[in-house]
Design an enzyme around this catalytic site. Structure first.
Site, PDB file in Angstrom:
ATOM      1  N   HIS A   1       4.082  39.375  34.192  1.00  0.00           N
ATOM      2  CA  HIS A   1       3.744  40.788  34.029  1.00  0.00           C
ATOM      3  C   HIS A   1       4.040  41.575  35.311  1.00  0.00           C
ATOM      4  CE1 HIS A   1       1.137  43.456  31.257  1.00  0.00           C
ATOM      5  NE2 HIS A   1       1.911  44.225  32.006  1.00  0.00           N
TER       6      HIS A   1
ATOM      7  N   ARG B   1       4.603  45.007  25.715  1.00  0.00           N
ATOM      8  CA  ARG B   1       3.335  44.306  25.532  1.00  0.00           C
ATOM      9  C   ARG B   1       3.604  43.078  24.683  1.00  0.00           C
ATOM     10  NH1 ARG B   1       1.627  46.896  29.114  1.00  0.00           N
ATOM     11  NH2 ARG B   1      -0.275  48.172  29.237  1.00  0.00           N
TER      12      ARG B   1
END
Length: 312
Positions: free
Chosen positions: A281, A233
């Site tokens: 991502h 993250r």
């Protein structure tokens, strides 16, 4: 639970889940939405919401409009965008797809490591210019990788790294003996562990304890020839400290798949930093993602409908 429960699936591939659910659970009602803009008044009857656990989908307005909601099935490992919501009631069930991403996450991290070591961006720039430019090539054999986070993804990556002939060090909050790790240390020892690292790969979940834990102190402890890869993250890594470390040649480069703000704004300097590889991502994605999700969602729904909540 009644077999006539209403399930709302919010996903670009919602039709895939609709067809599977109707086939496997013919008594239920399945509503679909391709995204947030397609939800409309479908929340009112939903007892189950199945969707990516993203801020785009889950916000106060969504849960407030779902008075009958009993269970949220997140199509992601992380649920950190859902649990902080004020409208998330204590009596709501919440399940994730934790564990299914290990294989693809590990492959992405290995790709990042190889791309950094071989300087793939430079090769592609040269190809675009029809430029024959032979330069030093770094191999992974014999190198040391420090894997921050030894959950499913970390374990899968350790296996690949050992197959490449690397020394593998795990950094975790709960040190334990696991296959393919040469050594395991606590998170408090991170700055010591990275001193000999050729690669630091971040796969640790984002939480209060891991906020910005990869920062200036960590970069200062690393070798100037070392690389950083982040597929966890954005909040785990301090992006400003990373930029300073790169520009002061404290580390050799970075491959980043996750960021503080996503999508990464066009004016973010990471896009143009020469020693940084940016990907949008992608790490948790795969060509069989829907099948992977359903292998978890389907059995969970069966338990939900049969009242076997403790088995979900």
């Amino acid at each position: 639970m009644a077999n006539d429960s209403t399930v709302l699936v919010i996903d670009p591939d919602a039709d895939y889940f609709h067809d599977r659910l109707i086939a496997d659970f013919p008594g239920i009602r399945v509503l679909t939405a391709l995204g947030p803009d397609d939800i409309g008044d479908k929340l009112a009857d939903a007892e189950v919401i199945a969707a990516m656990g993203s801020k785009m989908i889950f916000h106060e307005g969504v849960l407030e409009k779902a008075p009958r909601l009993k269970w949220i099935q997140a199509f992601t490992t992380g649920t950190d965008k859902i649990t902080p919501l004020k409208a998330f009631r204590k009596d709501m069930l919440l399940t994730s797809t934790r564990g299914m991403h290990g294989g693809q996450m590990a492959e992405m991290a290995l790709m990042q490591m190889l791309a950094l070591a071989r300087d793939l961006p430079r090769m592609l720039r040269n190809q675009g210019q029809a430029k024959w430019d032979r330069f030093l090539q770094i191999r992974l054999l014999g190198k040391t990788v420090v894997i921050l986070g030894v959950g499913t993804s970390g374990e899968s990556l350790a296996s690949l790294c050992k197959a490449m002939g690397m020394t593998v060090v795990g950094v975790t909050g709960t040190p334990r003996d696991l296959p393919n790790f040469d050594r395991m240390v606590r998170r408090s020892e991170l700055t010591t562990a990275v001193k000999d690292a050729d690669f630091l790969v971040i796969v640790v979940p984002y939480e209060k304890a891991t906020h910005k834990m990869v920062n200036a102190a960590v970069f200062a402890a690393m070798k100037p020839t070392a690389f950083v890869c982040n597929i966890a993250r954005g909040g785990v890594l301090d992006e400003e400290d990373l930029l300073v470390a790169l520009r002061e040649d404290k580390i050799a480069g970075a491959a980043l798949d996750v960021f503080d703000v996503e999508p990464l704004p066009p004016d973010n300097p990471l896009w143009r930093e020469p020693n940084v590889i940016v990907t949008p991502h992608h790490a948790g994605q795969s060509d069989v993602y829907n099948e992977q999700v359903y292998d978890i969602f389907g059995p969970n729904l069966k338990c939900f409908l049969e009242g076997r909540i403790g088995e979900m």
